[in-house]
Write an enzyme that holds these catalytic residues in place. Structure first.
Site, PDB file in Angstrom:
ATOM      1  N   HIS A 280     -10.821   1.540   3.023  1.00 37.48           N
ATOM      2  CA  HIS A 280      -9.732   2.321   2.416  1.00 37.48           C
ATOM      3  C   HIS A 280      -9.341   1.865   1.017  1.00 37.48           C
ATOM      4  O   HIS A 280      -8.519   2.499   0.368  1.00 37.48           O
ATOM      5  CB  HIS A 280      -8.488   2.267   3.306  1.00 37.48           C
ATOM      6  CG  HIS A 280      -7.749   0.964   3.221  1.00 37.48           C
ATOM      7  ND1 HIS A 280      -8.210  -0.181   3.811  1.00 37.48           N
ATOM      8  CD2 HIS A 280      -6.602   0.626   2.592  1.00 37.48           C
ATOM      9  CE1 HIS A 280      -7.367  -1.173   3.556  1.00 37.48           C
ATOM     10  NE2 HIS A 280      -6.389  -0.712   2.813  1.00 37.48           N
TER      11      HIS A 280
HETATM   12  C1  UD1 Z   1      -1.558   0.683   1.307  1.00 37.67           C
HETATM   13  C2  UD1 Z   1      -1.488  -0.685   0.613  1.00 37.67           C
HETATM   14  C3  UD1 Z   1      -2.685  -1.530   1.025  1.00 37.67           C
HETATM   15  C4  UD1 Z   1      -2.803  -1.614   2.531  1.00 37.67           C
HETATM   16  C5  UD1 Z   1      -2.822  -0.211   3.119  1.00 37.67           C
HETATM   17  C6  UD1 Z   1      -2.884  -0.247   4.616  1.00 37.67           C
HETATM   18  C7  UD1 Z   1      -0.449  -0.701  -1.621  1.00 37.67           C
HETATM   19  C8  UD1 Z   1      -0.712  -0.833  -3.063  1.00 37.67           C
HETATM   20  N1  UD1 Z   1      -1.530  -0.546  -0.818  1.00 37.67           N
HETATM   21  O1  UD1 Z   1      -2.739   1.318   0.833  1.00 37.67           O
HETATM   22  O2  UD1 Z   1      -2.524  -2.837   0.503  1.00 37.67           O
HETATM   23  O3  UD1 Z   1      -3.990  -2.310   2.848  1.00 37.67           O
HETATM   24  O4  UD1 Z   1      -1.633   0.485   2.704  1.00 37.67           O
HETATM   25  O5  UD1 Z   1      -3.224   1.018   5.121  1.00 37.67           O
HETATM   26  O6  UD1 Z   1       0.683  -0.733  -1.214  1.00 37.67           O
HETATM   27  N2  UD1 Z   1      -1.603   8.802   3.028  1.00 37.67           N
HETATM   28  C9  UD1 Z   1      -1.372   9.762   3.974  1.00 37.67           C
HETATM   29  N3  UD1 Z   1      -0.509   9.468   4.997  1.00 37.67           N
HETATM   30  C10 UD1 Z   1       0.126   8.282   5.098  1.00 37.67           C
HETATM   31  C11 UD1 Z   1      -0.103   7.314   4.117  1.00 37.67           C
HETATM   32  C12 UD1 Z   1      -0.973   7.572   3.104  1.00 37.67           C
HETATM   33  O7  UD1 Z   1      -1.930  10.841   3.924  1.00 37.67           O
HETATM   34  O8  UD1 Z   1       0.904   8.088   6.057  1.00 37.67           O
HETATM   35  C13 UD1 Z   1      -2.568   9.075   1.952  1.00 37.67           C
HETATM   36  C14 UD1 Z   1      -1.931   9.730   0.753  1.00 37.67           C
HETATM   37  O9  UD1 Z   1      -2.852  10.598   0.177  1.00 37.67           O
HETATM   38  C15 UD1 Z   1      -1.725   8.561  -0.180  1.00 37.67           C
HETATM   39  C16 UD1 Z   1      -2.905   7.686   0.133  1.00 37.67           C
HETATM   40  O10 UD1 Z   1      -3.140   7.859   1.518  1.00 37.67           O
HETATM   41  O11 UD1 Z   1      -1.650   8.945  -1.508  1.00 37.67           O
HETATM   42  C17 UD1 Z   1      -2.717   6.241  -0.183  1.00 37.67           C
HETATM   43  O12 UD1 Z   1      -1.541   5.738   0.447  1.00 37.67           O
HETATM   44  P1  UD1 Z   1      -0.760   4.477  -0.169  1.00 37.67           P
HETATM   45  O13 UD1 Z   1       0.351   4.089   0.724  1.00 37.67           O
HETATM   46  O14 UD1 Z   1      -0.441   4.715  -1.607  1.00 37.67           O
HETATM   47  O15 UD1 Z   1      -1.861   3.339  -0.187  1.00 37.67           O
HETATM   48  P2  UD1 Z   1      -2.908   2.889   0.933  1.00 37.67           P
HETATM   49  O16 UD1 Z   1      -4.258   3.225   0.451  1.00 37.67           O
HETATM   50  O17 UD1 Z   1      -2.512   3.351   2.298  1.00 37.67           O
END
Ligand code: UD1
Length: 395
Positions: A226
């Site tokens: 991821h």
């Molecule tokens: C975040 C953390 C990462 C951790 C990971 C665990 C930061 C910088 N990154 O990364 O360190 O390892 O969480 O999973 O804080 N999205 C959804 N649904 C959700 C959450 C996310 O669809 O419930 C999608 C969205 O398109 C979003 C993308 O995932 O833009 C990324 O989510 P984000 O929370 O920004 O970062 P992660 O990649 O999950």
């Protein structure tokens, strides 16, 4: 936007009503939940001394990324939901800050507890720091020394602002001392994520996820990918092609993070149809840990999974150029492949090689880290924070 709970903030959680120490924990993402759950439990067992307030920023918000963890881990409903959702790093961090500040002003906790290294962690530490509230960081001192990782920035800055530094890996102390942190603020307590695993072990084993997914225990590769460095660019297509090759040799099961799913739809929309390769939706904690426990090995770019596999003695291949968790390599079952997805093709041989190594569980990864944290909060908080408390405006 902050959920409607904020509207009833004053009535639902009326400021200072007793003399217990108030700990306010801020969680936002999937791995945060497992790190804080045992601390919530340990504080609850000492409720005559501590009051606990749980804030969920909403950085993760999908049912499978968030709600299922609260249900499974027995943490209960958060006291506040900030509902910040997704966005750029600046937007997400700013939203958490904006929404958390009024909560901290209303609650006036004695300590703000933040786990891990995600954007919610840094944002919460910034707000607490500016309000003069003492901060306790769980998982302090980990360093990848790679400032291109957003988590590394979050770790360094959160540690710089924290008053209590709870560590779970011996080298963390050295990193913190080199960065000028005082020895007395550093406490080696063990790993709260492993506390959760220990507490849930029977339920994990009873789950028998491999059988339910039609997999033979000890014979399949479990995959999670991821991180932006891998999934947000051309490397994802290389990884997908290599996974196809591995799937021809051993079953591959891959619960896909929403970020990765969106990118795969562009880079390799036909991967889902590959024989021997099962792409799943994100799955809950018990299901996932049961899949780890039954796997021949795990391929990942996650931080926490390197630790969970080390605890369970399951070989782990980490698709990153570095790790902030080197103890999982030196002592545990982890092997760094580099940010080199073509190496996924070597997975069957590499897993066999890791299996031949001897491995051990790092010190104090024993299921009691949260109790040690609460002991420190109980015994030392008064001393460490005496000055800070005097300085808090409006107290
Ligand atoms: C975040 C953390 C990462 C951790 C990971 C665990 C930061 C910088 N990154 O990364 O360190 O390892 O969480 O999973 O804080 N999205 C959804 N649904 C959700 C959450 C996310 O669809 O419930 C999608 C969205 O398109 C979003 C993308 O995932 O833009 C990324 O989510 P984000 O929370 O920004 O970062 P992660 O990649 O999950």
């Amino acid at each position: 936007m902050i959920s409607s709970r904020m509207d009833s903030l004053s009535s639902s959680r009326p400021g200072r009503v007793d003399s217990r120490r108030k700990i306010l924990s801020v969680v936002g993402t999937r791995p945060n939940f497992m790190k804080v759950a045992p601390i919530v439990g340990a504080l609850e067992r000492r409720r005559d001394e501590f009051d606990h307030v749980l804030v969920h920023t909403g950085q993760h918000y999908d049912e499978a990324m968030s709600e299922i963890f609260f249900e499974e881990l027995g943490v209960g409903e958060p006291d506040y939901r900030l509902g910040v959702g997704s966005g750029t790093h600046a937007l997400q961090t700013a939203r958490v800050m904006e929404c958390l500040e009024p909560v901290l002003l209303e609650e006036r906790p004695d300590t703000v507890l933040v786990p891990g290294d995600v954007n919610s962690t840094l944002a919460a530490a910034l707000v607490a720091s500016k309000l003069g509230l003492p901060i306790a960081h769980v998982e302090a001192g980990l360093r990848s020394f790679d400032r291109t990782m957003p988590e590394e920035i979050n770790r360094v800055l959160t540690d710089a602002m924290s008053d209590l530094l709870f560590t779970h890996s011996p080298e963390a102390r050295e990193h913190l001392l080199i960065e000028g942190r005082e020895e007395r603020t550093i406490h080696y307590v063990g790993n709260t994520m492993i506390d959760t695993l220990v507490a849930m072990r029977e339920r994990i084993d009873a789950r028998d996820a491999p059988t339910r997914h039609g997999l033979a225990a000890g014979e399949y590769l479990l995959v999670t990918l991821h991180r932006p460095a891998l999934v947000d660019g051309p490397l994802l297509a290389v990884a997908a092609e290599a996974l196809r090759a591995v799937a021809a040799q051993m079953p591959v099961v891959f619960p896909v993070h929403p970020r990765t799913r969106a990118r795969l739809a562009v880079e390799d929309p036909t991967l889902a149809g590959t024989a021997g390769l099962a792409l799943l939706e994100p799955i809950g904690y018990l299901e996932f840990l049961s899949l780890i426990a039954g796997a021949a090995g795990v391929l990942t770019d996650s931080g926490g999974i390197q630790e969970e596999t080390t605890f369970l003695g399951v070989p782990c291949l980490t698709l990153r150029a570095n790790t902030e968790r080197p103890i999982t390599e030196s002592m545990g079952t982890n092997m760094l492949l580099g940010l080199a997805p073509e190496r996924i093709r070597e997975a069957p041989e590499l897993l066999a090689r890791v299996r031949e190594r001897s491995n051990r569980v790092p010190p104090l990864w024993d299921g009691h880290a949260a109790e040690r944290i609460v002991d420190v909060l109980g015994v030392q908080m008064a001393d460490v924070f005496a000055l800070a408390r005097d300085d808090v405006p409006g107290r």
